[in-house]
Design an enzyme around this catalytic site. Structure first.
Site, short mmCIF file in Angstrom:
data_model
loop_
_atom_site.label_atom_id
_atom_site.label_comp_id
_atom_site.label_asym_id
_atom_site.label_seq_id
_atom_site.Cartn_x
_atom_site.Cartn_y
_atom_site.Cartn_z
N LYS A 23 -17.24 -32.12 18.63
CA LYS A 23 -17.39 -33.81 18.17
C LYS A 23 -15.56 -34.00 18.15
O LYS A 23 -15.39 -34.80 17.64
CB LYS A 23 -17.86 -34.12 16.58
CG LYS A 23 -19.66 -33.95 16.66
CD LYS A 23 -19.89 -33.75 15.63
CE LYS A 23 -21.30 -33.79 14.93
NZ LYS A 23 -21.98 -33.68 14.22
N TYR B 204 -22.34 -25.99 -2.33
CA TYR B 204 -23.71 -26.08 -2.16
C TYR B 204 -23.71 -25.15 -3.76
O TYR B 204 -25.22 -25.08 -4.23
CB TYR B 204 -24.04 -25.18 -1.58
CG TYR B 204 -24.02 -26.53 0.43
CD1 TYR B 204 -24.75 -27.47 0.25
CD2 TYR B 204 -22.65 -26.68 0.71
CE1 TYR B 204 -24.68 -27.56 1.28
CE2 TYR B 204 -22.44 -26.94 1.40
CZ TYR B 204 -23.48 -27.81 1.71
OH TYR B 204 -23.60 -29.02 2.98
N ARG C 253 -25.63 -28.13 10.53
CA ARG C 253 -26.35 -28.57 11.31
C ARG C 253 -27.40 -28.01 11.97
O ARG C 253 -28.80 -28.79 12.43
CB ARG C 253 -25.13 -28.49 12.30
CG ARG C 253 -24.01 -29.33 12.68
CD ARG C 253 -22.91 -29.66 13.89
NE ARG C 253 -21.77 -29.95 13.11
CZ ARG C 253 -21.11 -29.33 14.44
NH1 ARG C 253 -20.64 -29.04 15.18
NH2 ARG C 253 -19.66 -30.64 14.55
N LYS D 53 -10.93 -35.36 8.47
CA LYS D 53 -12.16 -34.74 8.71
C LYS D 53 -12.30 -33.58 10.17
O LYS D 53 -11.43 -34.61 11.03
CB LYS D 53 -13.79 -35.78 9.20
CG LYS D 53 -14.98 -34.48 9.03
CD LYS D 53 -16.35 -34.87 8.92
CE LYS D 53 -17.41 -34.30 9.31
NZ LYS D 53 -18.00 -35.22 9.50
N SER E 110 -20.47 -26.10 4.53
CA SER E 110 -21.65 -25.13 4.75
C SER E 110 -21.26 -23.41 4.75
O SER E 110 -22.07 -22.74 4.67
CB SER E 110 -22.86 -25.71 5.26
OG SER E 110 -22.07 -26.26 7.36
N GLU F 205 -4.99 -41.25 9.04
CA GLU F 205 -6.23 -41.15 8.74
C GLU F 205 -6.44 -41.76 7.79
O GLU F 205 -7.59 -43.20 7.01
CB GLU F 205 -7.15 -40.17 9.41
CG GLU F 205 -7.10 -39.60 10.57
CD GLU F 205 -8.32 -40.45 10.58
OE1 GLU F 205 -9.03 -41.43 10.59
OE2 GLU F 205 -8.60 -40.05 12.26
N LYS G 130 -11.83 -32.97 4.26
CA LYS G 130 -12.97 -31.23 4.49
C LYS G 130 -12.35 -30.49 6.53
O LYS G 130 -12.04 -31.78 7.19
CB LYS G 130 -14.37 -32.49 5.28
CG LYS G 130 -15.23 -31.79 5.32
CD LYS G 130 -16.80 -32.54 5.61
CE LYS G 130 -17.74 -32.04 6.10
NZ LYS G 130 -19.01 -33.46 6.69
C1 PBG Z 1 -22.49 -35.72 9.52
C2 PBG Z 1 -21.88 -34.37 8.72
C3 PBG Z 1 -21.92 -32.96 8.93
C4 PBG Z 1 -20.99 -32.35 7.45
C5 PBG Z 1 -21.65 -33.28 6.89
N1 PBG Z 1 -21.97 -34.76 7.75
C6 PBG Z 1 -21.74 -32.27 10.01
C7 PBG Z 1 -20.68 -32.53 10.58
O1 PBG Z 1 -20.00 -33.84 11.02
O2 PBG Z 1 -21.15 -32.79 12.12
C8 PBG Z 1 -21.21 -30.95 7.12
C9 PBG Z 1 -21.80 -30.74 5.93
C10 PBG Z 1 -21.24 -29.19 6.13
O3 PBG Z 1 -21.16 -28.79 7.09
O4 PBG Z 1 -21.66 -28.49 4.72
N2 PBG Z 1 -21.86 -36.65 9.69
#
Ligand code: PBG
Length: 337
Positions: free
Chosen positions: A232, A328, A218, A208, A289, A248, A263
């Site tokens: 993050k 989505y 968010r 990720k 997203s 990982e 992701k």
């Molecule tokens: C939270 C999480 C995130 C997403 C899925 N779980 C956001 C992040 O890591 O800040 C993102 C999903 C998306 O953007 O559609 N741990």
């Protein structure tokens, strides 16, 4: 007739190989298709909030935060469309957010109530995947515990393991740690097993990236304001790296992950390919997203054809090696296929 290779050896028949032959007819294009996109490959992420009315997510056209009843209805729609699983993301009331994210382990929190409601209405007709991470619950918006500006790894892992057990107890069949702490998959596996949940599967967000493409999510879950200018990057991966992503994934598999995820998807097609070819594991990808918002925005501006861009993006994520895609677009794709 040109002088190019093959021309002299087979006069009059140049070129011998014409790849356009298999593209000539729709039926032949179909017969030689290497990758297919089917509703069976889709996972639909849903946002649940603790309010009676649905509320549109401005940056994500067609996406709303739903009440529990709204989620139950959407899941009914998913079942009838043949979508195999949904992923559930709670929008937690700000008054319930704390520094330590303690509400994450409350068996009566929103996501647990929602899982129970889905199971009561739909039984085992559809998969439910729940995130294991603290960001919906922390006042600072991070996925872990924060102390002196640092995200604590091992202390966070203890809470995540409890969160996974609470979700399993609510009836969630797949937990998906999305936090990127080290060692969390092993700790979650051990905690689930100790509590009699050895059949609950772990879908690990293994590779990720710390991505700009999570922005609309968010805002949707309301963690953007909490995170503020924070990022993050001390736990999610640098987008420059993919050898690290393989490490990982290897660790998560060794710790007991049943399925691994990459992701975002469209900025990490190489990562998806390396993971699938390197490990042969069930490999999922999350079209996040920002990817969804980007395609919608370009289509709204008249720059792209929405349906074509949507289908192509998902097909190419499959071609890279993803067995399933969180998107989505899931219900729209399901209807269009
Ligand atoms: C939270 C999480 C995130 C997403 C899925 N779980 C956001 C992040 O890591 O800040 C993102 C999903 C998306 O953007 O559609 N741990």
């Amino acid at each position: 007739m040109t002088q190019a290779a093959g021309g002299e050896a087979f006069p009059g028949r140049f070129p011998t190989t014409r790849l356009r032959r298999t593209r000539r007819h729709p039926w032949l294009r179909s017969l030689v298709t290497e990758t297919r996109l089917s509703v069976e490959n889709l996972i639909w992420p849903l946002f649940v909030h603790d309010l009676p009315e649905a509320e549109a997510v401005p940056a994500m056209p067609g996406v709303s935060r739903l009440s529990i009843e709204g989620v139950v209805a959407a899941v009914g729609e998913a079942v009838s469309l043949g979508i195999p699983a949904i992923a559930l993301f709670p929008v937690i009331d700000p008054s319930l957010k704390t520094d330590d994210g303690a509400h994450a382990v409350d068996p009566d929190n929103l996501v647990c109530r929602c899982v129970r409601a889905i199971r009561a209405a739909h039984g085992d007709a559809i998969g439910i995947i729940c995130d294991v991470a603290l960001d919906p619950y922390t006042s600072h918006g991070h996925d872990g515990l924060l102390e002196d500006g640092q995200i604590l790894n091992d202390a966070t892992v203890e809470v995540l393991a409890r969160q996974a057990v609470v979700l399993a107890e609510a009836g969630c069949p797949v937990v998906a740690p999305s936090d990127m702490m080290d060692g969390r998959v092993g700790a979650i596996r051990a905690a689930l097993d100790t509590h009699g949940h050895e059949s609950v599967a772990i879908l690990s967000y293994a590779a990720k990236f710390a991505s700009a493409f999570y922005g609309p999510f968010r805002s949707a879950v309301g963690s953007a304001a909490n995170l503020g200018t924070g990022d993050k990057k001390t736990y999610q991966m640098h987008p420059a790296n993919s050898d690290e992503g393989l490490r990982e994934v290897a660790l998560d598999i060794a710790e007991g992950a049943d399925m691994v995820m990459v992701k975002p998807a469209m900025t990490a097609l190489d990562m998806i390919h390396r993971v699938k070819s390197g490990f042969g594991m069930p490999t999922f990808a999350y079209q996040v997203s920002g990817e969804y918002a980007m395609i919608h925005a370009a289509a709204a501006a008249g720059m792209l054809d929405l349906e074509a861009a949507m289908l192509e993006s998902l097909l190419c994520i499959r071609r890279a090696g993803a067995d399933a895609v969180l998107t989505y677009f899931a219900p729209v794709v399901a209807r269009s296929l």
